[in-house]
Write a protein that holds these residues in place. Structure first.
Motif, PDB file in Angstrom:
ATOM      1  N   PHE A 111       0.199  12.249   0.138  1.00 37.24           N
ATOM      2  CA  PHE A 111       1.574  12.447  -0.332  1.00 37.24           C
ATOM      3  C   PHE A 111       2.055  11.262  -1.163  1.00 37.24           C
ATOM      4  O   PHE A 111       2.956  11.384  -1.974  1.00 37.24           O
ATOM      5  CB  PHE A 111       2.500  12.607   0.871  1.00 37.24           C
ATOM      6  N   TRP A 112       1.434  10.116  -0.951  1.00 39.89           N
ATOM      7  CA  TRP A 112       1.880   8.883  -1.595  1.00 39.89           C
ATOM      8  C   TRP A 112       1.354   8.754  -3.015  1.00 39.89           C
ATOM      9  O   TRP A 112       1.819   7.935  -3.791  1.00 39.89           O
ATOM     10  CB  TRP A 112       1.367   7.684  -0.789  1.00 39.89           C
ATOM     11  N   PRO A 150      -8.350   4.766   2.543  1.00 36.08           N
ATOM     12  CA  PRO A 150      -7.125   5.463   2.119  1.00 36.08           C
ATOM     13  C   PRO A 150      -7.001   5.525   0.598  1.00 36.08           C
ATOM     14  O   PRO A 150      -6.592   6.543   0.049  1.00 36.08           O
ATOM     15  CB  PRO A 150      -6.000   4.611   2.711  1.00 36.08           C
ATOM     16  N   ALA A 151      -7.374   4.433  -0.079  1.00 40.09           N
ATOM     17  CA  ALA A 151      -7.258   4.423  -1.540  1.00 40.09           C
ATOM     18  C   ALA A 151      -8.204   5.449  -2.163  1.00 40.09           C
ATOM     19  O   ALA A 151      -7.948   5.980  -3.232  1.00 40.09           O
ATOM     20  CB  ALA A 151      -7.557   3.029  -2.083  1.00 40.09           C
ATOM     21  N   TRP A 181       7.337   3.125  -3.071  1.00 44.26           N
ATOM     22  CA  TRP A 181       7.798   3.635  -4.360  1.00 44.26           C
ATOM     23  C   TRP A 181       9.265   4.067  -4.327  1.00 44.26           C
ATOM     24  O   TRP A 181       9.850   4.381  -5.350  1.00 44.26           O
ATOM     25  CB  TRP A 181       6.892   4.775  -4.822  1.00 44.26           C
ATOM     26  N   PHE A 204       0.853  -1.186   0.000  1.00 44.41           N
ATOM     27  CA  PHE A 204       0.000   0.000   0.000  1.00 44.41           C
ATOM     28  C   PHE A 204       0.892   1.241   0.000  1.00 44.41           C
ATOM     29  O   PHE A 204       1.720   1.412   0.900  1.00 44.41           O
ATOM     30  CB  PHE A 204      -0.905   0.018   1.235  1.00 44.41           C
ATOM     31  N   PRO A 205       0.730   2.112  -0.996  1.00 42.39           N
ATOM     32  CA  PRO A 205       1.673   3.227  -1.128  1.00 42.39           C
ATOM     33  C   PRO A 205       1.598   4.234   0.019  1.00 42.39           C
ATOM     34  O   PRO A 205       2.525   4.999   0.230  1.00 42.39           O
ATOM     35  CB  PRO A 205       1.267   3.876  -2.458  1.00 42.39           C
ATOM     36  N   TRP A 206       0.460   4.250   0.761  1.00 43.43           N
ATOM     37  CA  TRP A 206       0.346   5.218   1.845  1.00 43.43           C
ATOM     38  C   TRP A 206       0.968   4.702   3.135  1.00 43.43           C
ATOM     39  O   TRP A 206       0.966   5.396   4.140  1.00 43.43           O
ATOM     40  CB  TRP A 206      -1.118   5.611   2.086  1.00 43.43           C
ATOM     41  N   ARG A 207       1.480   3.486   3.103  1.00 45.38           N
ATOM     42  CA  ARG A 207       2.130   2.944   4.297  1.00 45.38           C
ATOM     43  C   ARG A 207       3.619   2.746   4.022  1.00 45.38           C
ATOM     44  O   ARG A 207       3.991   2.363   2.918  1.00 45.38           O
ATOM     45  CB  ARG A 207       1.520   1.583   4.648  1.00 45.38           C
ATOM     46  N   GLN A 240     -12.749  -3.631   8.465  1.00 43.36           N
ATOM     47  CA  GLN A 240     -11.292  -3.569   8.438  1.00 43.36           C
ATOM     48  C   GLN A 240     -10.799  -3.279   7.024  1.00 43.36           C
ATOM     49  O   GLN A 240      -9.915  -2.457   6.823  1.00 43.36           O
ATOM     50  CB  GLN A 240     -10.700  -4.886   8.939  1.00 43.36           C
ATOM     51  N   LYS A 285      -8.653  -0.008   6.380  1.00 42.67           N
ATOM     52  CA  LYS A 285      -7.234  -0.205   6.080  1.00 42.67           C
ATOM     53  C   LYS A 285      -6.928  -0.031   4.603  1.00 42.67           C
ATOM     54  O   LYS A 285      -5.816   0.329   4.239  1.00 42.67           O
ATOM     55  CB  LYS A 285      -6.794  -1.619   6.506  1.00 42.67           C
ATOM     56  N   LEU A 286      -7.861  -0.377   3.743  1.00 40.62           N
ATOM     57  CA  LEU A 286      -7.541  -0.359   2.315  1.00 40.62           C
ATOM     58  C   LEU A 286      -8.356   0.661   1.533  1.00 40.62           C
ATOM     59  O   LEU A 286      -7.813   1.551   0.884  1.00 40.62           O
ATOM     60  CB  LEU A 286      -7.757  -1.762   1.717  1.00 40.62           C
ATOM     61  N   GLN A 303      -5.379  -6.291  -4.305  1.00 42.78           N
ATOM     62  CA  GLN A 303      -5.374  -5.686  -2.967  1.00 42.78           C
ATOM     63  C   GLN A 303      -6.530  -6.214  -2.126  1.00 42.78           C
ATOM     64  O   GLN A 303      -6.381  -6.472  -0.936  1.00 42.78           O
ATOM     65  CB  GLN A 303      -5.464  -4.164  -3.086  1.00 42.78           C
TER      66      GLN A 303
END
Lengths: 262, 281
Positions: free
Chosen positions: B272-273, B195-196, A138, A93-96, B187, B191-192, B174
């Motif tokens: 930011f990711w 955020p995505a 990344w 997961f890119p945010w982690r 969950q 968790k997924l 994912q």
């Protein structure tokens, strides 16, 4: 657990209904895998090797037949976290950060903060990624990302590790290196590993048992018990024994195709 | 006339300075200085044109008289700001956006809602606000509540559509991964999928922030207590007090830019990711 098989499949059939009619992804697949074995599934695309791995993982339901994982049905096994699964792509997961990615299964499974920290550090060491926990996916190379995803699958210490072409997207040099590391890791942890690949050298180098599969319908055409010793330096690939095994696998793959043409 | 020529000369000088500042390899502060100098040049030109040609203040008041009006009517502007932005727009924005988030999660779980509600959403989103506002003013009265209601209607569906789309923006691998951990629906969501979905959600929030301001101001044209930015604009035009109209417009522009900038800042922090944010840092 007292049962002597880690995974036991009997007459598994799986048919997908598509717009072009039914596709027989698996037909009458029976296989026993003992605890601690390293089993490779090899075959051309469409032979059902990935589908079979997904059946073990309860990501697909077989149309008929029975299967037990650690003596339980796959759904119970999945919910009791019997296996770690490594996908074709790292899928971090890119945010982690890397460490947070590795903690993801631990968070879901309700481990304490201290234990999450402890385990993530331990598995990072196991895959040679010490000091990279704070990086984001990344910022890492493809090979490092895949190692991190293996660490993630190892973090909750399941007995079974299922790997679906984990090194397929990597170049050969990185691949050789990771194969060596994976073997070392397997010897150290004594896990049962199911490993999907379409590389003959990879399958022969890694496995204690090679399952050759062929397509339309997806089925097992040969099961080869490896005669190679447990200790395997990369040079073992030049020995006559290794070449003979590779030859047999290649025969098996060709045999499957001959059937097709008849 | 002399004034105008001087202004054009100054404008040309600033323009040349800006060209020089914007050259490749300029220092980093030039990025801030260029738009400021550009704005100053425009203001000078505006002021000189209005004075030099004696443009009637009804057509276009000079910037200096607008600034003078702003300072002499600060209490009015502040009261209007509270009425329209804080009570009307902000309340409606928060209610509309949080309701949309909640409904998006519901829509995500019930496929019947996805097929039924989203087309209706698109229909409602296409309704002209000019037609809807008078009805909502009738329902909820002249005070800020009706303005908040207009804002809710305006922001709800863009926010909903964006969030629903964002929640579906995960790939199968994912979702399979989360499944192999034996995770529950919630969950997986926390968790997924949430955020995505964040880049989509911020997109919705930014669109909604612009709509909220428009909605709150326009709704006041159809009835309001004797304050509010929309009320002030429509009555001040009637009184030919164009300086006050321009002052309100300036406040609205500042609020709009400010809220958009604030949202972008928070977005940068939280996403930011995302590849779209990674490149710019």
């Amino acid at each position: 657990m007292t049962n002597s098989t880690a995974i036991s499949a009997r007459d598994i059939c799986l048919t997908f209904q598509t717009n072009d009619g039914p596709v027989h992804a698996l037909k009458d697949v029976s296989l026993d895998i003992a605890p601690g074995e390293f089993v490779s599934f090899i075959g051309p695309s469409g032979c059902g090797k990935t589908t079979f791995l997904r059946v073990i993982a309860d990501l697909e339901k077989p149309t008929s037949g029975s299967i037990t994982v650690n003596g339980q049905d796959p759904e119970t096994a999945r919910k009791s976290r019997a296996y770690g699964y490594v996908f074709q792509h790292a899928g971090l997961f890119p945010w982690r950060s890397i460490a947070q990615n590795i903690k993801l299964p631990l968070e879901i499974m309700g481990y304490s903060k201290e234990e999450q920290e402890e385990r993530s550090q331990a598995v990072l060491k196991l895959v040679d990624l010490e000091g990279f926990g704070g990086k984001f996916p990344w910022q890492l190379s493809g090979g490092m990302q895949q190692r991190a995803s293996i660490a993630r699958a190892l973090s909750f210490d399941a007995d079974i590790l299922l790997m679906d072409e984990p090194f397929g997207a990597l170049d050969e040099i990185v691949r050789d290196h990771l194969n060596e590391q994976l073997l070392a890791l397997w010897r150290r942890t004594q896990k049962t590993i199911g490993f999907v690949t379409h590389s003959i050298p990879e399958a022969v180098y890694l496995s204690t048992k090679i399952v050759v599969m062929s397509p339309r319908p997806g089925r097992i055409t040969d099961v080869i018990d490896s005669t190679l010793p447990a200790e395997r330096p990369l040079e073992i690939r030049d020995t006559p024994e290794f070449i003979a095994l590779s030859h047999r696998v290649r025969q098996g793959l060709r045999g499957g195709h001959d059937d097709l043409e008849l | 006339m002399m004034l105008f020529v001087l202004a054009v000369a100054l404008w040309a000088a600033l323009f040349a300075l800006n060209l020089w500042l914007a050259r490749p390899g300029a220092p980093s502060w030039a990025g801030v200085a260029v738009p400021i100098l550009f704005g100053v040049a425009l203001l000078v030109l505006w002021e000189a044109t209005v004075r030099g040609f004696n443009v009637p203040r009804i057509l276009l008041p000079a910037p200096s008289s607008i600034v003078a009006t702003i300072f002499s009517s600060l209490p009015i502007l502040f009261a209007d700001f509270m009425q329209t932005v804080v009570k009307g727009a902000l309340t409606g924005y928060l209610m509309g956006c949080s309701a949309a988030l909640g409904v998006a999660i519901l829509v995500d779980q019930v496929s019947f809602l996805r097929r039924g509600l989203l087309p209706i959403g698109n229909f409602v989103a296409a309704l002209p606000i000019i037609g809807l506002a008078p009805i909502l003013v009738m329902w909820f009265g002249f005070d800020w509540q009706s303005k908040a209601a207009v804002v809710v209607v305006m922001v709800f569906f863009p926010m909903l559509v964006n969030t629903v789309e964002g929640l579906m923006d995960t790939d199968k691998m994912q979702r399979d991964l989360i499944r192999t951990y034996g995770s529950s629906y919630w969950q997986g969501l926390i968790k997924l999928r949430f955020p995505a979905a964040l880049p989509f959600i911020f997109n919705g929030l930014k669109i909604a922030s612009t709509l909220a301001l428009i909605g709150a101001i326009v709704a006041e044209f159809f009835g309001s207590p004797i304050m509010g930015m929309g009320f002030r604009i429509s009555t001040a035009v009637g009184q030919l007090n164009l300086e006050l109209v321009w002052s309100e417009i300036l406040v609205a522009a500042l609020v709009g830019t400010g809220s958009y900038g604030l949202l972008s800042l928070v977005e940068k922090r939280l996403t930011f990711w995302h590849p779209s944010q990674r490149g710019s840092s």
